[in-house]
Design an enzyme around this catalytic site. Structure first.
Site, PDB file in Angstrom:
ATOM      1  N   GLU A 248       0.886  -1.181   0.000  1.00  0.00           N
ATOM      2  CA  GLU A 248       0.000   0.000   0.000  1.00  0.00           C
ATOM      3  C   GLU A 248       0.911   1.214   0.000  1.00  0.00           C
ATOM      4  OE1 GLU A 248      -3.253  -0.168  -0.115  1.00  0.00           O
ATOM      5  OE2 GLU A 248      -3.526  -2.308   0.252  1.00  0.00           O
ATOM      6  N   CYS A 282      -2.569   9.248   3.005  1.00  0.00           N
ATOM      7  CA  CYS A 282      -2.270   8.824   1.631  1.00  0.00           C
ATOM      8  C   CYS A 282      -3.441   9.103   0.699  1.00  0.00           C
ATOM      9  CB  CYS A 282      -1.916   7.346   1.612  1.00  0.00           C
ATOM     10  SG  CYS A 282      -3.182   6.350   2.408  1.00  0.00           S
ATOM     11  N   GLU A 460      -6.269  -4.715   0.579  1.00  0.00           N
ATOM     12  CA  GLU A 460      -6.528  -5.096   1.960  1.00  0.00           C
ATOM     13  C   GLU A 460      -8.001  -4.816   2.238  1.00  0.00           C
ATOM     14  OE1 GLU A 460      -3.491  -2.995   4.230  1.00  0.00           O
ATOM     15  OE2 GLU A 460      -2.008  -4.471   3.604  1.00  0.00           O
TER      16      GLU A 460
HETATM   17  P1  NAD Z   1       8.450   4.794   4.465  1.00  0.00           P
HETATM   18  O1  NAD Z   1       8.360   3.987   3.228  1.00  0.00           O
HETATM   19  O2  NAD Z   1       9.630   5.657   4.668  1.00  0.00           O
HETATM   20  O3  NAD Z   1       8.379   3.866   5.759  1.00  0.00           O
HETATM   21  C1  NAD Z   1       7.309   2.994   5.998  1.00  0.00           C
HETATM   22  C2  NAD Z   1       7.792   1.868   6.889  1.00  0.00           C
HETATM   23  O4  NAD Z   1       8.741   1.099   6.163  1.00  0.00           O
HETATM   24  C3  NAD Z   1       8.495   2.327   8.160  1.00  0.00           C
HETATM   25  O5  NAD Z   1       8.161   1.455   9.222  1.00  0.00           O
HETATM   26  C4  NAD Z   1       9.956   2.184   7.790  1.00  0.00           C
HETATM   27  O6  NAD Z   1      10.797   2.005   8.893  1.00  0.00           O
HETATM   28  C5  NAD Z   1       9.915   0.941   6.928  1.00  0.00           C
HETATM   29  N1  NAD Z   1      11.035   0.768   6.009  1.00  0.00           N
HETATM   30  C6  NAD Z   1      11.806   1.723   5.437  1.00  0.00           C
HETATM   31  N2  NAD Z   1      12.774   1.142   4.700  1.00  0.00           N
HETATM   32  C7  NAD Z   1      12.612  -0.180   4.802  1.00  0.00           C
HETATM   33  C8  NAD Z   1      13.312  -1.309   4.280  1.00  0.00           C
HETATM   34  N3  NAD Z   1      14.397  -1.191   3.508  1.00  0.00           N
HETATM   35  N4  NAD Z   1      12.864  -2.528   4.583  1.00  0.00           N
HETATM   36  C9  NAD Z   1      11.775  -2.685   5.361  1.00  0.00           C
HETATM   37  N5  NAD Z   1      11.100  -1.678   5.910  1.00  0.00           N
HETATM   38  C10 NAD Z   1      11.506  -0.430   5.628  1.00  0.00           C
HETATM   39  O7  NAD Z   1       7.102   5.632   4.537  1.00  0.00           O
HETATM   40  P2  NAD Z   1       6.697   6.719   5.611  1.00  0.00           P
HETATM   41  O8  NAD Z   1       7.455   7.973   5.325  1.00  0.00           O
HETATM   42  O9  NAD Z   1       6.726   6.130   6.954  1.00  0.00           O
HETATM   43  O10 NAD Z   1       5.152   6.929   5.242  1.00  0.00           O
HETATM   44  C11 NAD Z   1       4.698   7.833   4.282  1.00  0.00           C
HETATM   45  C12 NAD Z   1       4.315   7.112   3.010  1.00  0.00           C
HETATM   46  O11 NAD Z   1       3.346   6.106   3.286  1.00  0.00           O
HETATM   47  C13 NAD Z   1       3.658   8.027   2.006  1.00  0.00           C
HETATM   48  O12 NAD Z   1       4.202   7.767   0.743  1.00  0.00           O
HETATM   49  C14 NAD Z   1       2.204   7.618   2.041  1.00  0.00           C
HETATM   50  O13 NAD Z   1       1.468   7.853   0.874  1.00  0.00           O
HETATM   51  C15 NAD Z   1       2.315   6.163   2.330  1.00  0.00           C
HETATM   52  N6  NAD Z   1       1.056   5.636   2.872  1.00  0.00           N
HETATM   53  C16 NAD Z   1       0.290   4.832   2.084  1.00  0.00           C
HETATM   54  C17 NAD Z   1      -0.917   4.349   2.551  1.00  0.00           C
HETATM   55  C18 NAD Z   1      -1.776   3.440   1.716  1.00  0.00           C
HETATM   56  O14 NAD Z   1      -2.683   2.822   2.271  1.00  0.00           O
HETATM   57  N7  NAD Z   1      -1.546   3.322   0.431  1.00  0.00           N
HETATM   58  C19 NAD Z   1      -1.334   4.685   3.840  1.00  0.00           C
HETATM   59  C20 NAD Z   1      -0.528   5.524   4.608  1.00  0.00           C
HETATM   60  C21 NAD Z   1       0.675   5.993   4.121  1.00  0.00           C
END
Ligand code: NAD
Length: 479
Positions: A248, A282, A460
């Site tokens: 997502e 998002c 989901e």
């Molecule tokens: P992010 O991708 O930086 O981090 C998300 C999670 O992934 C965190 O827990 C982070 O620690 C983990 N992560 C980072 N690198 C990783 C790796 N190499 N391996 C495994 N895990 C890793 O995102 P963010 O800044 O926390 O959240 C913002 C983003 O989330 C925005 O792009 C937003 O649109 C998106 N989002 C999407 C939805 C949806 O349902 N589509 C919902 C909420 C947020």
């Protein structure tokens, strides 16, 4: 307060005794430490989950459901404490956490605790061949759940609840930026009698703890919500191991406004869909397209209402817009205002950082409206994920459909019109996983949730989530 990992029902410091600072966005101060976990911590979480699996996967649905409903009740009973913790960790207004985030976390457990008792699989009578097929939907084993910072407990539980309802055991990692409510949830799980090892929560960075989860050869499914670039990285790591993936990801969602809409309703909802949760949802409609016949009127009214949205400390009841989640994020969002100006965009309102009295080091920013000349500029194409929207006029349905679809993302879209035929034409053609007509973010947990294009893979919600967290096995019996 120091946060600890939750492994096998117990609380642990990280094995390497390495810690990260946890900031309060409302004042910029460090207020707790969180484990900077390593792959060794993840391995311990995996071992706990693996040993809990044979028993949990054989626990009756009635019993699983009972425990999940208990967790749901305890989240409700702790509403105030959890909402305050969420607000302190994330910067969102307390009233918002109380009205949305925490009740929704509770309903995630209630919904999936009930849903699992209604989840059924298919059978196919092979007529004329004297055989019957039936399909088992069996839990996968140990699964990984990784969530972002914008709706911390809400999205964390959105993954964990269906995973454990379906009989899996979980290694989960909340965002390192907002770990607090996940930690409080682990205490609640113990109180509710969730057996040891069914849920294990490892705190830390994505690049270390998160990476260890996605690389783990025996964690066979990953449910991830976060940024598109991280999703692409996870897909690359997981593909050679043939892991099941639910991704997502980001969005840049259009909010399309026709002149025959219910204007007042649209205006009020558009404030929410633009700036709710500081624009850090998002699903926010960050690209606003308005029919030229009402464009000037909308511009005037929108700027007027937005100018009355109070930016303030998350604990103030009249605060509409709290603090952004972190300093780097605030800087990123502000940088897009400069990008917009350089591209010829006109800032109609906002655009600047705000100092809130008494909390001068907090990460506050004005709600920002940018009028763009072309849909192809960066502020209209890239996800900003903050209180910044673009607005632009359009003339015809075909034209707006084309520009709405001309981004790499396809998460959601919002349409404001009272013309039924246009609604049908547009909803059929909009490239998005979810379309709202004359409303925004109205959710029914049974419906499929997810995006197309660079907004993700898989769905989901409801039985879609239970299908994701199970493997279908067909059995064919000839009689
Ligand atoms: P992010 O991708 O930086 O981090 C998300 C999670 O992934 C965190 O827990 C982070 O620690 C983990 N992560 C980072 N690198 C990783 C790796 N190499 N391996 C495994 N895990 C890793 O995102 P963010 O800044 O926390 O959240 C913002 C983003 O989330 C925005 O792009 C937003 O649109 C998106 N989002 C999407 C939805 C949806 O349902 N589509 C919902 C909420 C947020």
């Amino acid at each position: 307060m120091n946060i600890q990992n939750y492994i096998n029902g117990n609380f642990h410091n990280p094995i390497q005794d390495d810690w990260l600072d946890n900031y309060n966005p409302s004042n910029g101060e460090v207020y707790s430490q969180i484990p900077n976990s390593s792959s060794e911590d993840v391995e311990n979480a995996y071992i706990a989950a693996k040993s809990a699996f044979p028993s949990w996967s054989q626990t009756t649905l009635d019993e699983r459901s009972r425990i999940m409903l208990k967790i749901s009740e305890l989240i409700e009973a702790n509403l105030d404490r959890l909402a305050e913790a969420e607000s302190k960790d994330n910067g969102k207004p307390i009233w918002l956490a109380k009205a949305v985030d925490i009740p929704r976390a509770s309903s995630n457990f209630r919904f999936f605790g009930n849903a699992i008792t209604q989840f059924a699989s298919e059978s196919h009578e092979s007529v004329g061949q004297q055989a019957i097929n039936y399909t088992l939907r069996q839990p996968i084993g140990v699964v990984g759940c990784i969530s972002p910072w914008n709706l911390p407990l809400y999205l964390f539980t959105w993954k964990i609840a269906p995973a454990i309802a379906a009989g899996n055991c979980v290694v989960a990692k909340p965002s390192e930026v907002t770990p607090m409510t996940a930690f409080l949830l682990s205490e609640i799980c113990n109180e509710a009698g969730l057996p040891k090892g069914v849920l294990n929560i490892v705190h830390g960075l994505g690049t270390t703890a998160g990476q260890a989860i996605i690389e783990h050869p025996d964690i066979k499914a990953i449910s991830f919500t976060g940024g598109t670039a991280t999703g692409a990285h996870i897909a690359k790591v997981a593909a050679p191991m043939f892991k099941k993936l639910s991704l997502e990801l980001g969005g840049k969602n259009p909010n399309i406004i026709f002149d025959d809409c219910d204007y007042e309703d649209m205006l009020i909802t558009t404030i929410r869909s633009s700036f709710g949760n500081q624009g850090q949802i998002c699903l926010c409609g960050s690209r606003i397209f308005v029919q030229d016949t009402i464009y000037e009127q909308f511009k005037k009214d929108f700027v007027n209402v937005v100018s009355k949205q109070k930016v303030g400390h998350p604990s103030a009841p009249d605060t509409k817009i709290g603090a952004l989640v972190s300093k780097p994020h605030l800087e990123k969002v502000l940088s897009y205002v400069d990008i917009a100006k350089a591209e010829g965009g006109k800032v109609l309102y906002g655009g600047k950082q705000i100092k809130v009295e008494g909390y001068e080091n907090g990460y506050y920013m004005e709600p920002t409206i940018i009028e763009v000349q072309t849909d192809e500029c960066r502020v209209n194409q890239e996800e900003i994920f903050g209180p910044v929207v673009t607005i632009m006029p359009f003339t015809t349905e075909d034209e707006v459909l084309q520009i709405a679809n001309k981004v790499k993302y396809g998460l959601s879209a919002t349409l404001w019109t009272n013309d039924l035929k246009r609604t049908m034409r547009m909803t059929n053609q909009l490239q998005a996983g979810m379309v709202w007509v004359n409303t925004w973010l109205m959710r029914d947990l049974r419906t499929p949730f997810g995006g197309v294009k660079d907004s993700g893979v898989g769905r989901e919600g409801g039985f879609e989530a239970l299908r994701f967290f199970t493997e279908a096995k067909n059995v064919c019996i000839k009689y």
